[in-house]
Motif scaffolding. Sequence first.
Motif, PDB file in Angstrom:
ATOM      1  N   CYS A   1     -10.710  -0.328   3.388  1.00 40.92           N
ATOM      2  CA  CYS A   1      -9.270  -0.379   3.116  1.00 40.92           C
ATOM      3  C   CYS A   1      -8.809   1.009   2.699  1.00 40.92           C
ATOM      4  CB  CYS A   1      -9.010  -1.377   1.997  1.00 40.92           C
ATOM      5  SG  CYS A   1      -7.286  -1.494   1.485  1.00 40.92           S
TER       6      CYS A   1
ATOM      7  N   HIS B   1      -3.067  -8.718   1.777  1.00 44.12           N
ATOM      8  CA  HIS B   1      -2.360  -7.742   0.927  1.00 44.12           C
ATOM      9  C   HIS B   1      -0.988  -8.255   0.499  1.00 44.12           C
ATOM     10  CE1 HIS B   1      -4.740  -4.105   0.613  1.00 44.12           C
ATOM     11  NE2 HIS B   1      -4.931  -4.019   1.904  1.00 44.12           N
TER      12      HIS B   1
ATOM     13  N   GLN C   1       0.815  -1.217   0.000  1.00 46.80           N
ATOM     14  CA  GLN C   1       0.000   0.000   0.000  1.00 46.80           C
ATOM     15  C   GLN C   1       0.853   1.274   0.000  1.00 46.80           C
ATOM     16  OE1 GLN C   1      -2.614  -1.565   3.366  1.00 46.80           O
ATOM     17  NE2 GLN C   1      -4.057  -0.357   2.154  1.00 46.80           N
TER      18      GLN C   1
ATOM     19  N   HIS D   1      -6.869  -9.330   6.792  1.00 48.74           N
ATOM     20  CA  HIS D   1      -6.909  -8.319   5.729  1.00 48.74           C
ATOM     21  C   HIS D   1      -5.495  -7.917   5.300  1.00 48.74           C
ATOM     22  CE1 HIS D   1      -8.752  -4.542   3.869  1.00 48.74           C
ATOM     23  NE2 HIS D   1      -7.471  -4.266   3.905  1.00 48.74           N
ATOM     24  N   GLU D   2      -4.637  -7.655   6.259  1.00 44.91           N
ATOM     25  CA  GLU D   2      -3.289  -7.172   5.929  1.00 44.91           C
ATOM     26  C   GLU D   2      -2.418  -8.285   5.344  1.00 44.91           C
ATOM     27  OE1 GLU D   2      -3.088  -4.102   5.777  1.00 44.91           O
ATOM     28  OE2 GLU D   2      -4.811  -3.635   7.021  1.00 44.91           O
TER      29      GLU D   2
HETATM   30 ZN    ZN Z   1      -6.311  -2.920   2.904  1.00 44.16          ZN
END
Ligand code: ZN
Length: 156
Positions: free
Chosen positions: A88, A134, A51, A130-131
């Motif tokens: 997100c 990624h 990210q 969630h992370e």
């Molecule tokens: Zn995210």
Amino acid sequence: MAIRNIVKTGDDVLLKMCRPVEKFDAKLWTLLDDMYDTMNMANGVGLAAPQVGLLRRIVVIDVGEGRIELINPEIIAQSGEQDGAEGCLSFPNQWGMVKRPMHVTVRAQDRNGKTFELSGSELLARAFCHEIDHLNGVCFVSRAYRMVDPEELEAE
Ligand code: ZN
């Protein structure tokens, strides 16, 4: 402290596998500090390295219980189920209903390379999943069984 740009949806970096971290040096520590500051500035509870444009297996999380740094994390146990709206920082104003385990245990390394295990429930378990997604090029929108209108959430 330095705030980094948060990569938004449409950028391929969000869809790629991240490589393991091998060097636990000052450059990594700066990145971790920057990621934490960037996450807080954006009012997020988690941020993964892709990210901020880096394909490395690095995650920072703070669900209100303090700072968590996960290097090369993996989920080693999970149980139960929770169902709820998820967002997100890379998908502004988008929310989706995602089912996640209620309890998750991760094994990771800290900023010095020391291995540890950490368990979390509810929001923290959701953030772990969630992370770590990624880091494998998976975004929550591909896990959502339904997208939600933000106004619908505010009404609840
Ligand atoms: Zn995210």
